[in-house]
Design a protein around this motif. Structure first.
Motif, PDB file in Angstrom:
ATOM      1  N   LYS A   1     -34.620  28.322  88.643  1.00  0.00           N
ATOM      2  CA  LYS A   1     -36.003  28.279  88.159  1.00  0.00           C
ATOM      3  C   LYS A   1     -36.098  27.568  86.810  1.00  0.00           C
ATOM      4  O   LYS A   1     -36.938  26.674  86.613  1.00  0.00           O
ATOM      5  N   LYS A   2     -35.232  27.942  85.919  1.00  0.00           N
ATOM      6  CA  LYS A   2     -35.242  27.334  84.581  1.00  0.00           C
ATOM      7  C   LYS A   2     -35.003  25.832  84.677  1.00  0.00           C
ATOM      8  O   LYS A   2     -35.660  25.035  83.987  1.00  0.00           O
ATOM      9  N   ARG A   3     -34.074  25.433  85.552  1.00  0.00           N
ATOM     10  CA  ARG A   3     -33.747  24.020  85.684  1.00  0.00           C
ATOM     11  C   ARG A   3     -34.921  23.224  86.261  1.00  0.00           C
ATOM     12  O   ARG A   3     -35.213  22.116  85.800  1.00  0.00           O
ATOM     13  N   ALA A   4     -35.586  23.776  87.282  1.00  0.00           N
ATOM     14  CA  ALA A   4     -36.723  23.078  87.874  1.00  0.00           C
ATOM     15  C   ALA A   4     -37.813  22.835  86.836  1.00  0.00           C
ATOM     16  O   ALA A   4     -38.367  21.728  86.732  1.00  0.00           O
TER      17      ALA A   4
ATOM     18  N   THR B   1     -40.353  18.855  90.889  1.00  0.00           N
ATOM     19  CA  THR B   1     -38.912  19.105  90.840  1.00  0.00           C
ATOM     20  C   THR B   1     -38.617  20.396  91.601  1.00  0.00           C
ATOM     21  O   THR B   1     -39.329  21.392  91.439  1.00  0.00           O
ATOM     22  N   ILE B   2     -37.571  20.379  92.434  1.00  0.00           N
ATOM     23  CA  ILE B   2     -37.280  21.504  93.328  1.00  0.00           C
ATOM     24  C   ILE B   2     -35.807  21.891  93.194  1.00  0.00           C
ATOM     25  O   ILE B   2     -34.921  21.045  93.340  1.00  0.00           O
ATOM     26  N   TYR B   3     -35.559  23.169  92.951  1.00  0.00           N
ATOM     27  CA  TYR B   3     -34.196  23.696  92.947  1.00  0.00           C
ATOM     28  C   TYR B   3     -34.169  25.042  93.656  1.00  0.00           C
ATOM     29  O   TYR B   3     -35.131  25.812  93.591  1.00  0.00           O
ATOM     30  N   THR B   4     -33.041  25.317  94.321  1.00  0.00           N
ATOM     31  CA  THR B   4     -32.797  26.648  94.880  1.00  0.00           C
ATOM     32  C   THR B   4     -31.605  27.281  94.168  1.00  0.00           C
ATOM     33  O   THR B   4     -30.853  26.614  93.439  1.00  0.00           O
ATOM     34  N   ASN B   5     -31.413  28.565  94.424  1.00  0.00           N
ATOM     35  CA  ASN B   5     -30.233  29.235  93.872  1.00  0.00           C
ATOM     36  C   ASN B   5     -28.960  28.779  94.560  1.00  0.00           C
ATOM     37  O   ASN B   5     -27.853  29.107  94.108  1.00  0.00           O
TER      38      ASN B   5
ATOM     39  N   ARG C   1     -33.602  31.646  97.006  1.00  0.00           N
ATOM     40  CA  ARG C   1     -34.745  31.512  96.105  1.00  0.00           C
ATOM     41  C   ARG C   1     -34.991  30.033  95.826  1.00  0.00           C
ATOM     42  O   ARG C   1     -34.052  29.249  95.731  1.00  0.00           O
ATOM     43  N   VAL C   2     -36.248  29.680  95.668  1.00  0.00           N
ATOM     44  CA  VAL C   2     -36.609  28.297  95.372  1.00  0.00           C
ATOM     45  C   VAL C   2     -37.687  28.271  94.309  1.00  0.00           C
ATOM     46  O   VAL C   2     -38.561  29.143  94.264  1.00  0.00           O
ATOM     47  N   ALA C   3     -37.598  27.271  93.428  1.00  0.00           N
ATOM     48  CA  ALA C   3     -38.628  27.012  92.425  1.00  0.00           C
ATOM     49  C   ALA C   3     -39.096  25.579  92.570  1.00  0.00           C
ATOM     50  O   ALA C   3     -38.279  24.664  92.765  1.00  0.00           O
ATOM     51  N   MET C   4     -40.409  25.369  92.464  1.00  0.00           N
ATOM     52  CA  MET C   4     -40.999  24.034  92.497  1.00  0.00           C
ATOM     53  C   MET C   4     -41.887  23.899  91.269  1.00  0.00           C
ATOM     54  O   MET C   4     -42.721  24.777  91.000  1.00  0.00           O
ATOM     55  N   ALA C   5     -41.706  22.812  90.528  1.00  0.00           N
ATOM     56  CA  ALA C   5     -42.426  22.617  89.269  1.00  0.00           C
ATOM     57  C   ALA C   5     -43.105  21.254  89.273  1.00  0.00           C
ATOM     58  O   ALA C   5     -42.467  20.236  89.560  1.00  0.00           O
ATOM     59  N   LEU C   6     -44.390  21.233  88.941  1.00  0.00           N
ATOM     60  CA  LEU C   6     -45.219  20.036  88.999  1.00  0.00           C
ATOM     61  C   LEU C   6     -45.608  19.577  87.604  1.00  0.00           C
ATOM     62  O   LEU C   6     -46.075  20.377  86.783  1.00  0.00           O
TER      63      LEU C   6
ATOM     64  N   SER D   1     -39.306  17.368  81.272  1.00  0.00           N
ATOM     65  CA  SER D   1     -38.692  16.183  80.668  1.00  0.00           C
ATOM     66  C   SER D   1     -39.054  14.891  81.389  1.00  0.00           C
ATOM     67  O   SER D   1     -38.648  13.808  80.952  1.00  0.00           O
ATOM     68  N   SER D   2     -39.805  14.978  82.475  1.00  0.00           N
ATOM     69  CA  SER D   2     -40.176  13.774  83.226  1.00  0.00           C
ATOM     70  C   SER D   2     -41.128  12.903  82.413  1.00  0.00           C
ATOM     71  O   SER D   2     -42.102  13.394  81.838  1.00  0.00           O
TER      72      SER D   2
END
Length: 766
Positions: free
Chosen positions: A237-240, A226-230, A195-200, A246-247
């Motif tokens: 997802k929460k971390r991304a 910001t991009i994180y996978t499991n 799983r991957v999450a990307m947040a802009l 916070s950027s």
């Protein structure tokens, strides 16, 4: 398609003398790639031709034109863990799309600035000029794209996750952060979920609900993804989303400082100066491309690294074990980029239990037996198509249970190929912790080959391990089994000899399994000789001793496949090992010209093997000026504007070609004997700093006016140093930590060192 380097997308030789903060030059900063047209091979199933940036985990590929820029976001740990490709293999998380309508029809200019790991863009239409700086943080899971313009305009941004191929997609918005996810989960035969999450987040302006962003004159707008996978962490997802939220401008400025510091350290690990701008350009570009492709504490890169721009890339982008997976790392050891190789071993260790099952179930053997392609976390990527209909469509046979349904392709040697890299690192570092880590794997390889070898008529022989891949395909119409039966493949003999020499060294170093040393020594001493034949009255290497395959049984001379067993990664042949046999190999290299039809075809490396054949020609002692001439022609014939040298059969493997060729010209240490400028034209000045030699030595030297000026050595492990005399016939003064010590004499000499000791050798007559 072959792309000429000097046409189409223009490659510009740059004079951008980037400086470290201390004012010291980063020599790699002399060179960059520049683009005057939008990329043409983005997206692609193979190597993209656009500007590239990355941190060895996340890859950024810039595609599209000025009015529709596409930032493709790849990640080395985002896989569809399905055992068959197409469909299985590394997958594309998604991309950031930036549309600027005011730039429709604008001029395109971009740079790949390698000393800073930065993509710079400049797009102009009439009076409007829009600038781009894009980079992937070297120390965080963040991709940054900064836009400025001399006049106000509107940009429109969309963050998109790739859809299809059984993935589950979600999207949403938390405050001022837009996010998307893509997941592979709960489908038949999927070995593990991914799983991957990307947040802009947009800084410097507000992104409206329709994605539009006002870009004011001379004010910067920053898009941070910001991009994180499991695979990174359980709260991916929460971390991304949280990191994106916070950027701030200050936090990104701090990230950029850390980013530039990381790359400053990377470029400080080693360098070469050879007075040839063309070769230097590709030397440093290849080092950069490996640096953005591989990070030691992350997942290992596959065939295309993190520069994946679509799902179902060629060969699933997997870890192909009959050289493609291993080759990208080959220059990293001598270039002193050891940390970048930390990720290499884990996929191999993770597959060991399955490898044991394959050996027992399919061959009734001990040890490990690996198929041609695997992935991370024990994934097999190379099952035959699961249905007879698909099998017939792709391979002209309905038999989908060959070798238990796995692609071994007639080769038993796949697991042993990787031992070559393990031994390169071990000999380069003599790191006890690393030796203990890899020893179980090397031991299981030895267990297999102890069992598989046959002792006949006073020698060990190898049946049915094939020089090349043997498999059904649309051409042979089911007749592929007629090609099975290679006896004493040169590839097999070389790698097996490497294996047993290596495990003897590891066992002795670790003081384990000493009761087995006698057997292993017996194998090394009595393994069959490499087979030679006669061509025009001269001896030439044969690929196999005998074979039912007309291609395998020809006297092909030294070639890509046999080089793997003998020289790279085998390391069991060379002028120091056996000078008379080396002369046969040298004569074979001399015949490569006879087979050329045009420039760039020397050694037949347009399909595969540039990273193999050119360094091997150096090792056996072929004329260095001719090697560099042929290397230039090969690069011009088939490379991309981002300075990636391409091959039809693979991607990341070519990144070792130029660095390894040059490093071998300047420094060799196979079989623990250090040679300074062993195959370099002594009439050409050259120097190198901190190249790594076997024995865990960092070496620096300079050749000026036809003579070696000095040799500096830093000993990491305190081992004895064996060196050919850099000043033949002259006495040599040794300095230890700046103080005069012994005088060394002879054709070669052996002297003790201490861990951490700094030594220097100089011609005593100077």
């Amino acid at each position: 398609m072959i792309i000429k380097t000097l046409s189409g997308l223009m490659l510009v030789f740059a004079l951008c003398f980037a400086q470290k903060s201390t004012g010291q030059e980063i020599y790699a900063g002399k060179y960059k790639a520049a683009f005057t047209e939008a990329p043409k091979k983005v997206p692609t199933a193979k190597t993209p031709d656009g500007p590239l940036a990355g941190n060895g985990d996340i890859g950024l590929t810039l595609g599209g034109g000025p009015d529709n820029l596409c930032f493709y976001l790849g990640k080395n740990d985002f896989w569809r863990a399905y055992p068959v490709y197409p469909g299985g293999g590394i997958a594309l998380p998604g991309w950031l799309e930036v549309n600027i309508d005011a730039l429709k029809g604008a001029n395109y200019y971009a740079e790949q600035v390698q000393d800073k790991a930065l993509i710079k863009g400049r797009f102009t239409k009439n009076e409007l000029k829009v600038s781009l700086n894009a980079w992937v943080s070297a120390t965080a899971n963040t991709v940054v794209a900064e836009f400025t313009a001399n006049k106000a305009c509107v940009i429109n941004a969309r963050l998109l996750a790739t859809k299809g191929n059984t993935s589950v997609n979600t999207e949403g918005k938390d405050g001022d952060v837009t996010w998307v996810t893509r997941s592979f989960e709960n489908t038949p035969l999927l070995e593990w979920p991914c799983r991957v999450a990307m947040a802009l987040k947009v800084l410097g302006s507000k992104m409206e609900n329709d994605g539009s962003i006002a870009l004011k004159a001379n004010q910067k707008v920053t898009l941070a993804v910001t991009i994180y996978t499991n695979q990174d962490r359980s709260d991916w997802k929460k971390r991304a989303i949280a990191e994106a939220q916070s950027s701030t401008e200050n936090s990104l400025a701090l990230l950029k400082e850390k980013h530039e510091a990381w790359w400053k350290d990377f470029w400080g690990r080693s360098n070469v100066r050879i007075g040839d701008p063309f070769i230097e350009k590709y030397y440093y570009a290849s080092q950069y491309l490996f640096g953005v492709t591989s990070r030691g504490d992350k997942f290992a890169p596959g065939i295309w690294g993190p520069f994946v721009t679509r799902d179902s890339s060629a060969w699933g982008g997997d870890y192909h074990l009959n050289y493609n997976y291993q080759a990208p790392y080959w220059a990293a050891y001598s270039s002193n980029h050891i940390a970048q190789t930390d990720n290499f071993d884990q996929p191999l260790l993770d597959y060991m239990e399955k490898g044991k099952l394959h050996a027992q179930a399919l061959l009734s053997m001990k040890g490990i037996y690996y198929p041609v392609g695997i992935g991370p976390k024990g994934l097999v990527t190379t099952r035959w198509p699961l249905t007879p209909d698909e099998m017939e469509k792709r391979y002209a046979t309905r038999e989908n249970t060959i070798d238990g349904g796995f692609k071994f392709l007639g080769q038993k040697i796949n697991a042993v190929f990787s031992v070559g890299n393990m031994l390169m690192r071990f000999y380069s570092t003599y790191d006890a912790a690393y030796a203990r880590k890899i020893y179980p794997y090397v031991l299981e390889c030895a267990n297999f080959w102890e069992d598989y070898l046959k002792f006949e008529n006073g020698r060990y022989v190898i049946y049915n391990d094939h020089y090349g891949e043997v498999m059904p395909n649309l051409r042979n119409k089911g007749q592929w089994r007629d090609m099975l039966g290679d006896f004493n493949s040169t590839l097999s003999l070389g790698l097996v000899k490497m294996l047993f020499k290596g495990i003897i060294d590891l066992s002795t170093f670790l003081n384990v399994d000493t009761s087995r040393l006698a057997k292993w020594l017996h194998i090394v001493k009595h393994l069959s000789d490499f087979t030679v034949g006669e061509v025009n009255g001269k001896l030439s290497l044969k690929g196999v001793e005998k074979s039912p395959s007309p291609w395998h049984s020809q006297i092909n001379g030294l070639a890509r496949v046999s080089i793997h067993g003998l020289i790279l990664p085998g390391g069991v042949c060379g002028p120091k090992t056996n000078s008379s046999f080396n002369q046969i190999l040298l004569n074979d290299v001399g015949r490569w010209k006879e087979r050329m039809k045009g420039p760039g075809e020397w050694a037949n490396t347009l399909g595969n093997g540039i990273e193999t054949c050119f360094p091997a020609a150096v090792r056996v002692g072929y004329d260095p000026d001719e090697i560099l001439k042929q290397l230039k022609d090969r690069i011009i014939a088939q490379s991309l504007p981002n300075l990636w040298i391409t091959a039809e059969g693979g991607g990341t493997e070519t990144l070792a070609a130029v660095p390894l060729t040059v490093n071998e010209m300047l420094l060799q240490s196979y079989e623990q004997v250090i040679r300074i400028f062993p195959n370099w034209n002594k009439d050409k000045d050259a120097s190198f700093d901190q190249l790594r030699a076997y024995g865990a030595f960092l070496i620096s030297s300079q050749l000026q006016n036809g003579e070696v000026s000095f040799v500096k050595i830093q000993s990491e492990a305190g081992r004895n140093c064996i060196m050919d005399n850099p000043w033949p016939g002259k006495a040599v003064q040794l300095f230890r930590n700046g103080q005069k010590a012994e005088v060394l004499e002879g054709e070669s000499f052996n002297f003790t060192t201490k861990a951490g000791e700094k030594l220097e050798l100089r011609n005593r007559e100077k």
